[in-house]
Design an enzyme around this catalytic site. Structure first.
Site, PDB file in Angstrom:
ATOM      1  N   ASN A 115      17.203 -21.456  62.199  1.00  0.00           N
ATOM      2  CA  ASN A 115      17.380 -21.415  60.748  1.00  0.00           C
ATOM      3  C   ASN A 115      18.863 -21.121  60.438  1.00  0.00           C
ATOM      4  OD1 ASN A 115      16.220 -19.580  57.887  1.00  0.00           O
ATOM      5  ND2 ASN A 115      16.198 -21.761  58.205  1.00  0.00           N
ATOM      6  N   LEU A 116      19.695 -21.942  61.033  1.00  0.00           N
ATOM      7  CA  LEU A 116      21.130 -21.650  61.093  1.00  0.00           C
ATOM      8  C   LEU A 116      21.848 -21.829  59.748  1.00  0.00           C
ATOM      9  CD1 LEU A 116      21.902 -23.446  64.489  1.00  0.00           C
ATOM     10  CD2 LEU A 116      21.218 -21.063  64.092  1.00  0.00           C
ATOM     11  N   GLN A 168      22.796  -3.919  66.109  1.00  0.00           N
ATOM     12  CA  GLN A 168      22.417  -4.815  67.212  1.00  0.00           C
ATOM     13  C   GLN A 168      23.613  -5.000  68.157  1.00  0.00           C
ATOM     14  OE1 GLN A 168      19.969  -8.538  66.913  1.00  0.00           O
ATOM     15  NE2 GLN A 168      21.939  -9.561  66.918  1.00  0.00           N
ATOM     16  N   HIS A 181      26.115 -18.364  61.401  1.00  0.00           N
ATOM     17  CA  HIS A 181      25.882 -18.741  62.800  1.00  0.00           C
ATOM     18  C   HIS A 181      26.972 -19.714  63.269  1.00  0.00           C
ATOM     19  CE1 HIS A 181      21.588 -17.848  61.581  1.00  0.00           C
ATOM     20  NE2 HIS A 181      21.698 -17.123  62.673  1.00  0.00           N
ATOM     21  N   GLY A 209      30.500 -13.382  57.987  1.00  0.00           N
ATOM     22  CA  GLY A 209      30.809 -14.442  57.025  1.00  0.00           C
ATOM     23  C   GLY A 209      30.262 -14.040  55.667  1.00  0.00           C
ATOM     24  N   LYS A 232      29.144  -9.192  63.475  1.00  0.00           N
ATOM     25  CA  LYS A 232      29.239  -7.783  63.074  1.00  0.00           C
ATOM     26  C   LYS A 232      28.268  -7.467  61.941  1.00  0.00           C
ATOM     27  CE  LYS A 232      34.063  -6.841  64.171  1.00  0.00           C
ATOM     28  NZ  LYS A 232      35.317  -6.315  63.596  1.00  0.00           N
ATOM     29  N   GLN A 278      10.595  -8.693  68.847  1.00  0.00           N
ATOM     30  CA  GLN A 278      11.415  -7.906  67.922  1.00  0.00           C
ATOM     31  C   GLN A 278      10.855  -7.850  66.502  1.00  0.00           C
ATOM     32  OE1 GLN A 278      14.848 -10.641  68.691  1.00  0.00           O
ATOM     33  NE2 GLN A 278      15.393 -10.213  66.577  1.00  0.00           N
ATOM     34  N   SER A 337      20.100 -15.339  56.850  1.00  0.00           N
ATOM     35  CA  SER A 337      18.946 -16.226  56.645  1.00  0.00           C
ATOM     36  C   SER A 337      18.081 -15.696  55.504  1.00  0.00           C
ATOM     37  CB  SER A 337      18.067 -16.271  57.891  1.00  0.00           C
ATOM     38  OG  SER A 337      18.844 -16.444  59.028  1.00  0.00           O
TER      39      SER A 337
HETATM   40  O1  PAF Z   1      20.452 -11.760  65.869  1.00  0.00           O
HETATM   41  C1  PAF Z   1      19.499 -12.504  66.178  1.00  0.00           C
HETATM   42  O2  PAF Z   1      19.337 -13.609  65.661  1.00  0.00           O
HETATM   43  C2  PAF Z   1      18.490 -12.003  67.212  1.00  0.00           C
HETATM   44  O3  PAF Z   1      18.272 -10.639  67.099  1.00  0.00           O
HETATM   45  C3  PAF Z   1      18.877 -12.386  68.648  1.00  0.00           C
HETATM   46  C4  PAF Z   1      20.168 -11.720  69.072  1.00  0.00           C
HETATM   47  C5  PAF Z   1      19.014 -13.889  68.759  1.00  0.00           C
HETATM   48  C6  PAF Z   1      17.787 -11.932  69.617  1.00  0.00           C
HETATM   49  O4  PAF Z   1      16.566 -12.550  69.362  1.00  0.00           O
END
Ligand code: PAF
Length: 278
Positions: free
Chosen positions: A28-29, A150, A33, A173, A145, A57, A183
């Site tokens: 879902n870029l 994360q 990204h 961004g 960032k 997650q 997203s």
């Molecule tokens: O930031 C994300 O999109 C996710 O947490 C990652 C790092 C791809 C891990 O699933």
């Protein structure tokens, strides 16, 4: 651009790929990204982008099934950016056992800030990122960032478990009104979208107070919470932390980050701002 679905094929490709930079995503870029991909391109012969919606997650009430899967559009964008490989395994490929038996357990930080509101989230992130690092064997990986906690957890993972990879943090961004690209922005109504940049504006005000010498951090945090709440937000947290460790900031710290998470209607937004004092 190749689209690879299996670990075996990816490993085969890797043997002759030279220096590789990696951008892990859940698809879902958006432009945020793509900024990671552009940074990755500067640093290697070939860029691998993974697209994998990682069930581990997602917590209870976070809709894994409804997470947008937009592989075709994503692949088009990545091809335009000159990405070499999109690695998009299905769940069985990455988690062949019904249950993931060995997990990466991050330290207590996983239960703070966003972790307090998303139990198990960072364990799921660290586990999948560890797996992806072992599969892709990239030289460099780019992380935004925007997901500061994360990023900090991944840096710790690489350091403590000796992954042979350089982590490159990439600036957040932003839309022209300051809203951090995410997203989740697509879920905002028109009115919420107009309101959303307030989060960043409030962090900027807090940063100004810190830069002007105030160490009344609790007071500054409270002020941001108050402003956001008055404007109709439901605030999860606003905290000033040490920029490297994410420990609670103390007077005298010179590298700080102000982090916030708050909901507008049903949409939870996060943002942060680094403050480096001389
Ligand atoms: O930031 C994300 O999109 C996710 O947490 C990652 C790092 C791809 C891990 O699933």
């Amino acid at each position: 651009m190749q689209i690879i679905h299996t670990v075996k094929e990816l490993r085969e490709w890797r043997k002759t790929a030279g220096k590789v930079a990696f951008v892990p995503t859940m698809g879902n870029l958006h432009e945020g990204h793509l900024a990671l991909v552009r940074e990755a391109k500067k640093r290697a012969d070939n860029v691998v982008v993974s697209i994998f919606v990682n069930r581990l997650q997602f917590g209870q009430g976070e809709d894994f099934d409804k997470y947008p899967r937009t592989l075709q559009q994503d692949a088009g964008k990545l091809a335009d950016e000159g990405v070499a490989v999109v690695f998009t395994p299905d769940e069985k490929e990455l988690y062949p056992n019904v249950e993931q038996r060995y997990n990466v357990e991050p330290p207590h930080l996983q239960n703070e800030l966003c972790g307090k509101f998303r139990p198990g989230h960072f364990r799921g992130v660290a586990t999948v990122v560890g797996k992806l690092f072992n599969i892709v064997k990239a030289d460099v990986a780019c992380f935004g960032k925007k997901d500061y906690q994360q990023l900090t957890i991944i840096k710790g993972l690489v350091e403590d478990l000796n992954f042979d990879i350089e982590i490159v943090p990439v600036d957040t961004g932003r839309a022209s009104d300051g809203l951090a690209l995410s997203s989740r922005n697509q879920y905002l109504s028109k009115t919420e979208r107009a309101e959303a940049p307030r989060l960043y504006r409030e962090l900027q005000k807090a940063a100004e107070a810190v830069r002007s010498g105030s160490v009344a951090y609790l007071q500054i945090e409270k002020e941001v919470v108050r402003s956001l709440s008055e404007a109709g937000w439901t605030v999860d947290y606003v905290e000033i932390r040490h920029a490297q460790t994410l420990e609670v900031a103390r007077a005298g710290d010179t590298e700080l980050v102000i982090l916030g998470a708050a909901r507008l209607g049903n949409t939870r937004l996060i943002d942060n701002l680094e403050v480096l004092l001389s």
